[in-house]
Motif scaffolding. Structure first.
Motif, PDB file in Angstrom:
ATOM      1  N   ASP A 185       6.517   5.453  39.239  1.00  0.00           N
ATOM      2  CA  ASP A 185       6.423   6.901  38.857  1.00  0.00           C
ATOM      3  C   ASP A 185       5.270   7.078  37.864  1.00  0.00           C
ATOM      4  O   ASP A 185       4.210   7.697  37.970  1.00  0.00           O
ATOM      5  CB  ASP A 185       7.313   7.739  38.478  1.00  0.00           C
ATOM      6  N   LYS A 186       5.328   6.318  36.735  1.00  0.00           N
ATOM      7  CA  LYS A 186       4.323   6.172  35.756  1.00  0.00           C
ATOM      8  C   LYS A 186       2.978   5.443  36.224  1.00  0.00           C
ATOM      9  O   LYS A 186       1.927   6.065  35.817  1.00  0.00           O
ATOM     10  CB  LYS A 186       4.864   5.557  34.381  1.00  0.00           C
ATOM     11  N   LEU A 187       3.075   4.270  37.157  1.00  0.00           N
ATOM     12  CA  LEU A 187       1.866   3.740  37.501  1.00  0.00           C
ATOM     13  C   LEU A 187       1.348   4.674  38.425  1.00  0.00           C
ATOM     14  O   LEU A 187       0.087   4.748  38.568  1.00  0.00           O
ATOM     15  CB  LEU A 187       2.384   2.361  38.228  1.00  0.00           C
ATOM     16  N   ALA A 188       2.176   5.317  39.494  1.00  0.00           N
ATOM     17  CA  ALA A 188       1.651   6.256  40.295  1.00  0.00           C
ATOM     18  C   ALA A 188       0.720   7.401  39.531  1.00  0.00           C
ATOM     19  O   ALA A 188      -0.302   7.809  40.103  1.00  0.00           O
ATOM     20  CB  ALA A 188       2.511   6.756  41.337  1.00  0.00           C
ATOM     21  N   ALA A 189       1.332   8.253  38.690  1.00  0.00           N
ATOM     22  CA  ALA A 189       0.502   9.050  37.633  1.00  0.00           C
ATOM     23  C   ALA A 189      -0.507   8.605  37.258  1.00  0.00           C
ATOM     24  O   ALA A 189      -1.715   9.071  37.116  1.00  0.00           O
ATOM     25  CB  ALA A 189       1.557   9.492  36.858  1.00  0.00           C
ATOM     26  N   TYR A 190      -0.582   7.196  36.630  1.00  0.00           N
ATOM     27  CA  TYR A 190      -1.751   6.913  35.979  1.00  0.00           C
ATOM     28  C   TYR A 190      -2.861   6.347  37.050  1.00  0.00           C
ATOM     29  O   TYR A 190      -4.055   6.585  36.633  1.00  0.00           O
ATOM     30  CB  TYR A 190      -1.334   5.394  35.409  1.00  0.00           C
ATOM     31  N   LEU A 191      -2.812   5.849  38.127  1.00  0.00           N
ATOM     32  CA  LEU A 191      -3.526   5.549  39.094  1.00  0.00           C
ATOM     33  C   LEU A 191      -3.969   7.055  39.892  1.00  0.00           C
ATOM     34  O   LEU A 191      -4.845   6.748  40.839  1.00  0.00           O
ATOM     35  CB  LEU A 191      -3.192   4.484  40.138  1.00  0.00           C
ATOM     36  N   ASN A 192      -3.263   7.785  39.808  1.00  0.00           N
ATOM     37  CA  ASN A 192      -3.833   9.027  40.403  1.00  0.00           C
ATOM     38  C   ASN A 192      -3.058   9.273  41.798  1.00  0.00           C
ATOM     39  O   ASN A 192      -3.984   9.498  42.883  1.00  0.00           O
ATOM     40  CB  ASN A 192      -4.994   9.822  40.117  1.00  0.00           C
ATOM     41  N   VAL A 193      -2.475   8.475  42.216  1.00  0.00           N
ATOM     42  CA  VAL A 193      -1.733   8.036  43.518  1.00  0.00           C
ATOM     43  C   VAL A 193      -1.325   9.720  44.296  1.00  0.00           C
ATOM     44  O   VAL A 193      -0.832  10.390  43.476  1.00  0.00           O
ATOM     45  CB  VAL A 193      -0.461   7.046  43.725  1.00  0.00           C
ATOM     46  N   ARG A 194      -1.544   9.612  45.543  1.00  0.00           N
ATOM     47  CA  ARG A 194      -1.386  10.787  46.117  1.00  0.00           C
ATOM     48  C   ARG A 194       0.345  11.084  46.156  1.00  0.00           C
ATOM     49  O   ARG A 194       1.025  10.006  46.208  1.00  0.00           O
ATOM     50  CB  ARG A 194      -1.703  10.869  47.581  1.00  0.00           C
ATOM     51  N   ASP A 195       0.688  12.227  46.116  1.00  0.00           N
ATOM     52  CA  ASP A 195       2.269  12.823  46.308  1.00  0.00           C
ATOM     53  C   ASP A 195       2.796  11.811  47.485  1.00  0.00           C
ATOM     54  O   ASP A 195       4.087  11.437  47.215  1.00  0.00           O
ATOM     55  CB  ASP A 195       2.456  14.098  46.274  1.00  0.00           C
ATOM     56  N   ALA A 196       2.311  12.073  48.539  1.00  0.00           N
ATOM     57  CA  ALA A 196       2.992  11.678  49.736  1.00  0.00           C
ATOM     58  C   ALA A 196       3.131   9.931  49.348  1.00  0.00           C
ATOM     59  O   ALA A 196       4.283   9.550  49.856  1.00  0.00           O
ATOM     60  CB  ALA A 196       2.176  11.695  50.960  1.00  0.00           C
TER      61      ALA A 196
END
Length: 260
Positions: free
Chosen positions: A55-66
């Protein structure tokens, strides 16, 4: 030294049985099986840390919600190899058959997936995806602890609840286990995880723990009424339901707070 070696072997059995995480090979003897359930919640610690980290990595990389939601959903299945999901599907088939108890127990042993298992599986993942889409910020850290709580409750049930059969994995673990040690250890895990959750966010923690309690009560009621006890499939059914009920309860609490 002997007790340390026994615990080491029990931990390796727990990880090799309930996860795809590489573990050292050891003899599955009666002596080594005594404390397996004490280490079952450790698999939940790994899942929680991976989910929180993603979750933290996804937020940092601005990964799409899906993509963020799908990976969060897949992590527990990938780590466990789907062993608990298999129990959920088998139990869904058996419960949906509305047959006599003996026939329901036979359905649990059937390796084929019926229509009800597929329908329930699809519905489960859709619901979980929707819930995880709302698990944000403080909820994520609380959610990471849920995997320890669910496995601690499951371990407690394995050595405490009546068994549907004298055969099978759960019956074997229960028969060879140090019951009192596992019960106390499970309660300690729940108290520790609950304490951490409360320190992070008490309202969400309370909602998650209430969701776990309801799922546990539902598990006991359904297992006793429809199967006369628990087995490995029913334990997997509970774990899967609990890991939906806890975040769903948190999301419901967050929605109420938002309205207020």
């Amino acid at each position: 030294m002997r007790i340390l070696k026994r615990c080491w072997n029990s931990m390796n059995i727990a990880f090799s049985m309930y996860s795809k995480i590489p573990a050292a090979q050891c003899d599955w003897s009666e002596e080594n099986m005594k404390y397996v359930m004490c280490f079952f919640p450790w698999v939940g610690i790994v899942i929680g840390l991976l989910g929180f980290g993603w979750d933290k990595l996804a937020a940092y990389l601005n990964v799409r919600d899906a993509l963020r939601n799908v990976v969060l959903l897949v992590i527990p299945v990938a780590v466990t190899g789907g062993i608990h999901l298999d129990g959920f599907l088998d139990t869904s088939d058996a419960m949906s058959s509305w047959r006599p108890m003996e026939k329901r127990l036979e359905i649990l042993k059937d390796s084929h997936a019926g229509a009800f298992a597929i329908i329930c599986g699809i519905g489960y993942f859709f619901l979980l995806y929707g819930v995880l889409d709302s698990v944000r910020d403080e909820l994520v850290a609380v959610y990471a602890c849920c995997f320890v709580v669910s496995r601690s409750l499951s371990a407690f049930s394995v050595v405490t609840f009546p068994k549907a059969s004298s055969k099978g994995t759960v019956a074997g673990f229960s028969r060879n286990a140090e019951t009192r040690v596992i019960q106390i250890t499970s309660i300690c895990y729940i108290l520790a995880a609950g304490r951490i959750m409360i320190l992070i966010q008490p309202v969400y923690a309370g909602a998650a723990l209430a969701g776990a309690a309801l799922a546990f009560a539902w598990y006991y009621y359904r297992a006793m009424k429809y199967f006369g006890g628990i087995n490995g499939d029913l334990a997997g059914y509970f774990l899967t339901i609990c890991e939906l009920a806890m975040p769903a309860a948190m999301v419901a609490a967050a929605s109420v707070l938002a309205v207020l």
